[in-house]
Design an enzyme around this catalytic site. Structure first.
Site, PDB file in Angstrom:
ATOM      1  N   ASP A   1     -19.242   9.124 -21.043  1.00 29.02           N
ATOM      2  CA  ASP A   1     -18.526   8.292 -20.088  1.00 29.02           C
ATOM      3  C   ASP A   1     -18.704   6.800 -20.398  1.00 29.02           C
ATOM      4  OD1 ASP A   1     -17.198   8.526 -17.310  1.00 29.02           O
ATOM      5  OD2 ASP A   1     -18.777   7.046 -16.938  1.00 29.02           O
TER       6      ASP A   1
ATOM      7  N   ASP B   1     -20.669  16.151 -19.558  1.00 30.69           N
ATOM      8  CA  ASP B   1     -20.293  14.757 -19.377  1.00 30.69           C
ATOM      9  C   ASP B   1     -21.578  13.943 -19.273  1.00 30.69           C
ATOM     10  OD1 ASP B   1     -18.695  12.466 -18.665  1.00 30.69           O
ATOM     11  OD2 ASP B   1     -17.232  13.870 -17.833  1.00 30.69           O
TER      12      ASP B   1
ATOM     13  N   HIS C   1      -8.890  13.728 -16.052  1.00 36.78           N
ATOM     14  CA  HIS C   1      -9.071  13.625 -14.594  1.00 36.78           C
ATOM     15  C   HIS C   1      -8.807  12.221 -14.050  1.00 36.78           C
ATOM     16  CE1 HIS C   1     -12.647  12.059 -16.400  1.00 36.78           C
ATOM     17  NE2 HIS C   1     -13.026  11.563 -15.234  1.00 36.78           N
ATOM     18  N   ASP C   2      -8.545  11.263 -14.922  1.00 37.51           N
ATOM     19  CA  ASP C   2      -8.260   9.891 -14.486  1.00 37.51           C
ATOM     20  C   ASP C   2      -6.775   9.546 -14.615  1.00 37.51           C
ATOM     21  OD1 ASP C   2     -10.987   9.393 -14.052  1.00 37.51           O
ATOM     22  OD2 ASP C   2     -11.288   8.680 -16.114  1.00 37.51           O
TER      23      ASP C   2
ATOM     24  N   GLU D   1     -15.805   7.844 -24.374  1.00 35.17           N
ATOM     25  CA  GLU D   1     -14.691   7.279 -23.600  1.00 35.17           C
ATOM     26  C   GLU D   1     -14.725   5.760 -23.781  1.00 35.17           C
ATOM     27  OE1 GLU D   1     -12.893   6.924 -19.103  1.00 35.17           O
ATOM     28  OE2 GLU D   1     -15.010   6.640 -19.512  1.00 35.17           O
TER      29      GLU D   1
HETATM   30  C1  GLC Z   1     -14.965   7.092 -16.430  1.00 34.41           C
HETATM   31  C2  GLC Z   1     -14.621   8.384 -15.756  1.00 34.41           C
HETATM   32  C3  GLC Z   1     -14.127   8.079 -14.378  1.00 34.41           C
HETATM   33  C4  GLC Z   1     -15.237   7.380 -13.621  1.00 34.41           C
HETATM   34  C5  GLC Z   1     -15.754   6.155 -14.385  1.00 34.41           C
HETATM   35  C6  GLC Z   1     -17.075   5.703 -13.847  1.00 34.41           C
HETATM   36  O1  GLC Z   1     -13.844   6.290 -16.599  1.00 34.41           O
HETATM   37  O2  GLC Z   1     -13.697   9.103 -16.512  1.00 34.41           O
HETATM   38  O3  GLC Z   1     -13.700   9.216 -13.695  1.00 34.41           O
HETATM   39  O4  GLC Z   1     -14.765   6.991 -12.369  1.00 34.41           O
HETATM   40  O5  GLC Z   1     -15.949   6.418 -15.734  1.00 34.41           O
HETATM   41  O6  GLC Z   1     -18.078   6.606 -14.205  1.00 34.41           O
END
Ligand code: GLC
Ligand code: CA
Length: 558
Positions: free
Chosen positions: A199, A97, A326-327, A254
């Site tokens: 991310d 990540d 995980h979100d 993401e």
């Molecule tokens: C992304 C991650 C999340 C995190 C955010 C800030 O959305 O998936 O878990 O809280 O970024 O890094």
């Protein structure tokens, strides 16, 4: 051109919650090593590892204080090297990540940057003077806090954080910052990792004039300025040129707030940016996350979104497909039915719908055994900072505490973070100690040991889905076939075709609890996969049991 990751299946691990090897209640790298065979047997060939770097854990590792060190909670660099080697020896690549939009405020870069206005690292983060009245430089919001700016008394300036105030945004406009990130990426790639999940990567470009937000009714205010802008694409092309082009890796960005056109910009091979992105449209159907508002799930809308992504990126980019991560809450609780009668069957149905699509599928830990949302009874039981932020927002709006709790019980990110259920023994075999987040007490029936031993389980259904994607017989049509949605307005059944060089597959899935009958054109041939024993293939019309999903080969394809 074919790429190795076109027919890969990615298994996501959230290390805190996967497997604890030393009894401190927190999952760790050695715990993952112990479970590599479980993942290999499922058939996944890539592991996306959520962050394991050194971190004060304000956001469970998405706030990094040293990119080149492993958090002691998770293990050592030696453990990490062993994980990479052990995974590679089973044909599994480890994707790290990459959290590079922001660091922790405890990262030495930020500590220096904050130390004085003339520190050489001052410009590594985004510092701005207050407006004349002393207020924030602009009206942007943060995902985890009401405002995206925090005031620093000592220097009299604000710093920007799109996430928590302990996650200051790096200033990508500064070439030294970009070079530092590229160097760090090379460090991991040279260790033999298989790529990066990036991310919030579509937020790295901040317009130089930091204009006020004007859109307040859909998502975090300010997004129209910092999401998917030209700067972001420019930085990604530079990153590709400086780093990625030298390695044959999988990269997935993401990217919330993203259209299919953006998706093509990121993933079209000629653009030389990244392999694929995670779009957010389908996980936004049933709620407006930022405003903590629930909406009903609408299958017709889901089909429209998925079909648009399948078609718009066909031969013009590459899709990722996912139900969860995980979100997100648990897949079967959110989109299927998690009661005793339908949990297994509906989880298999959802898996079928997703894994017969084009793109690279992602399986989130526990999805393959149909783990469900946990019922939390008070706000104090939640761990996630976003859950607490949403709760506060709802309180401020005058929502009743029970209703706010109901909202979180449907959507909190903590559902995904409840520890993995391995066995029916105490704490589901996740830990010998006290788990950092309490388990779901249904582990007595829902656990990996049961699932592996039962040929009828969700786990074995997922194994077959992955096997099909990798098979000589059906691999090409699943990975490269053209996609056609059938009956877009059907609000109970999702049916689509996949076609490739004369081979045709019909996928039919009943999202309802009702028995329904449907007819489709074409002569039905072999039933390739079925989540029921009942075989409807010799009927001219297909009778679908509740949550039944079928993959049927059509005779005489195009
Ligand atoms: C992304 C991650 C999340 C995190 C955010 C800030 O959305 O998936 O878990 O809280 O970024 O890094
Ligand atoms: Ca541990």
């Amino acid at each position: 051109m074919r790429k190795w990751w076109h027919n890969s299946v990615v298994y996501q691990i959230y290390p805190r919650s996967f497997n604890d090897s030393n009894g401190d209640g927190v999952g760790d790298l050695r715990g993952i090593i112990q479970k590599l065979d479980y993942i290999a047997q499922l058939g996944a060939d890539v592991i996306w590892l959520s962050p394991v770097y050194q971190s004060p854990m304000d956001d469970n590792g998405y706030d990094i204080s040293d990119y080149l060190a492993i958090s002691p909670e998770f293990g050592t660099m030696q453990d990490m090297d062993e994980l990479i080697a052990q995974a590679n020896s089973r044909g599994i690549k480890i994707v790290m990540d990459l959290v590079a939009n922001h660091t922790s405020d405890e990262h030495p870069w930020f500590i220096e940057s904050q130390s004085s206005k003339d520190n050489p690292k001052r410009d590594w983060y985004i510092w701005k003077d207050p407006k004349e009245d002393g207020s924030e430089p602009n009206n942007w919001e943060s995902f985890f806090k009401p405002k995206a700016w925090t005031y620093d008394e000592d220097s009299g300036q604000y710093y920007l954080h799109l996430f928590s105030n302990k996650q200051p945004d790096l200033n990508w406009a500064n070439p030294e910052v970009r070079e530092a990130i590229y160097q760090m990426m090379r460090f991991w790639l040279d260790k033999g990792v298989g790529g990066f999940r990036m991310d919030t990567i579509n937020m790295i470009g901040k317009p130089a004039d930091f204009p006020d937000a004007t859109i307040f009714d859909s998502g975090v205010a300010g997004w129209e300025h910092w999401a998917n802008n030209d700067l972001c694409h420019q930085y990604l092309r530079e990153m590709n040129q400086q780093v990625l082009k030298d390695y044959d890796v999988l990269t997935v960005g993401e990217t919330p707030f993203t259209t299919t056109l953006d998706g093509r910009y990121y993933s079209h091979p000629d653009r030389k940016e990244i392999s694929m992105i995670f779009q957010f449209e389908h996980v936004s159907i049933d709620r407006e996350e930022h405003n903590a508002v629930a909406k009903p799930f609408d299958l017709v809308q889901y089909k429209e979104i998925m079909s648009r992504w399948q078609n718009d990126l066909y031969q013009k980019g590459w899709n990722s497909v996912y139900w969860s991560n995980h979100d997100q809450p648990r897949t079967v609780s959110r989109y299927g039915n998690d009661n005793d009668q339908y949990r297994v069957i509906s989880a298999k149905m959802l898996g079928t719908v997703l894994h017969l699509m084009s793109g690279t599928p992602y399986v989130y830990q526990g999805e393959e055994i149909g783990m469900t949302n946990k019922q939390f009874t008070s706000i104090d039981e939640f761990n996630d900072l976003m859950a607490k932020f949403h709760y506060q927002k709802l309180m401020d709006k005058g929502v009743k505490p029970q209703e706010a709790l109901d909202f979180l019980n449907r959507y909190s990110r903590d559902h995904a973070r409840v520890p993995m259920q391995w066995q029916d023994s105490e704490n589901a075999g996740f830990t010998d100690g006290k788990p950092w987040l309490p388990l779901n007490d249904n582990y007595a029936t829902i656990n990996a040991q049961q699932a592996v031993g039962d040929q009828q389980s969700i786990y074995h259904h997922y194994r077959k889905l992955i096997e099909l994607r990798k098979s000589g017989e059906y691999g090409d049509v699943i990975v490269y076939g053209r996609y056609t949605l059938l009956d877009p307005d059907d609000s109970e059944v999702y049916a689509y075709l996949r076609c490739f060089h004369g081979k045709q597959l019909l996928i039919v899935a009943n999202f309802s609890e009702a028995v329904v009958e449907r007819q489709y054109q074409g002569e039905l041939g072999l039933v390739v996969l079925n989540n029921y024993d009942l075989d409807p293939s010799n009927l001219s019309s297909i009778t679908l049991q509740p949550y039944q999903a079928l993959v049927i080969e059509l005779k005489g394809g195009d």
